[in-house]
Enzyme design. Sequence first.
Site: not given
Length: 512
Positions: A101-102, A365-366, A2, A257, A28
Amino acid sequence: MCGIVGIVSNQPVNQALYDALTVLQHRGQDAAGIATDLDGTLYTRKGNGLVRDVFQQHHMLQLLGHTGIGHVRYPTAGWSSSSEAQPFYVNSPYGICLAHNGNLTNADELKRVLVNEDRRHLNTGSDTEALLNVFADELQRQDGGGLKPEAIFAAIGQVHRRCRGGYAVVALIIGHGIVAFRDPHGIRPVCIGRRDTPNGVEHMVASESVALDALGFERVRDILPGEGVFIRNDGELFSQQCGERHSYTPCIFEQVYFSRPDSIIDGISVYKARLRMGQSLADQVLRRRPHHDIDVVIPIPDSSRTSALEVAHRLRVKYREGFVKNRYIGRTFIMPGQEQRKKSVRSKLNAIELEFAGKAVLLVDDSIVRGTTSKQIIEMAREAGARKVYFASASPPVRYPNVYGIDMPAASELVASNRTEEEVSKFIGADWLIYQELDDLVAAVNHGNAEIDGFDASCFSGDYVTGDVSATYLARLERERSDLAKAQREARRQALEGDDDSVSAGPQAGAA
């Protein structure tokens, strides 16, 4: 994952919060919310959808005040309901709105204690609501005499004692100011910014420094693991280490990412870290295939561009943009269900045939998580005429669930969890697959901040830095958070709510 933001200003913050959330939208896309305070009155608006969809002009006009917080949500648990959009609110003590966030690894235990011992009501299954009530309960226990920074920091210390997992928090204490703090391992990011104006100093906290840049705030520093920050409504900032700092081990997937390349996370440039990822990935290609036949390097937009550019430079081959991205489609990795992810890939990307026709192509790609997106992209490259399709991941194989706020909860859904590199290559349809080595990834990221002890790389290594993640916990997590479990919860939600995404009435929806 988030995004959080908080601002204490000497002017209205509604537009600034909106702009910051727009910059953090990549973190998000499920829901968004803003809470503001004007002279002790709370105004909020939150709901499902993108920032631009949740907030219309009439909502913005009602978000009054010079202090406020905001949140964009990407769900790792619960269901896609406006009832779980943040910030959450409790009226005692003082009135507190909180967003985070988490993910808390002991959320179920906390909820039992809060309900049975602390006599607090929980209205959702969100661990954010549990965290808010723990903070409120601990703040309530502090000695009287007004809300002092010492009382806030003591309460944060008790939150660290009771809560486990990864979390970055921003809270609005109505009539007083903004509180921000970070878990004792520093897993989830949050930084502080400052802006000097003719009317005084303004402060801002945000998940990424790019939000500070966009609003003209100077990045001061990151909030340290276990540290608490209190910014009063008059602009004065207080900070204190709240309890023991266990380690400084931020999530390495932020660099791989999630974070924007123009962000500084824990003193480390995401852009430069990804350049170094590309350098080490190219060196590994040269070690393993010194006489490679790669004609062109093509990134999977957007987060792999920086690494792919350096891969091409080091291999001395062409770098080309082979895919055009529809920017009105959300990030595939954070789509809420596997079926939705499958449907979105081809509508999100379109191949430019002339960059593929007759060529041996190295796609960069990552990461490779579930493998379904990589498989479809390789199919698109072959349909565009590629002679050979090689695939490189800027990060190691994702073999283990992430429990700190990233939607990788079910090992059975991770393509590399029970497959060798060759088997993954066959699954996704590549002619050759190469992964970044974990030591090389850590070396690429661990550059520029001597305070960092290491990184949480649990999704690659299975080593969980909080030390409390058992096999039993992981098994329960997989049962509760697999794509199948999410689909079943979503079906129940639609049946119960009639798929109504309107914001509930009540104190927490004062400006709905």
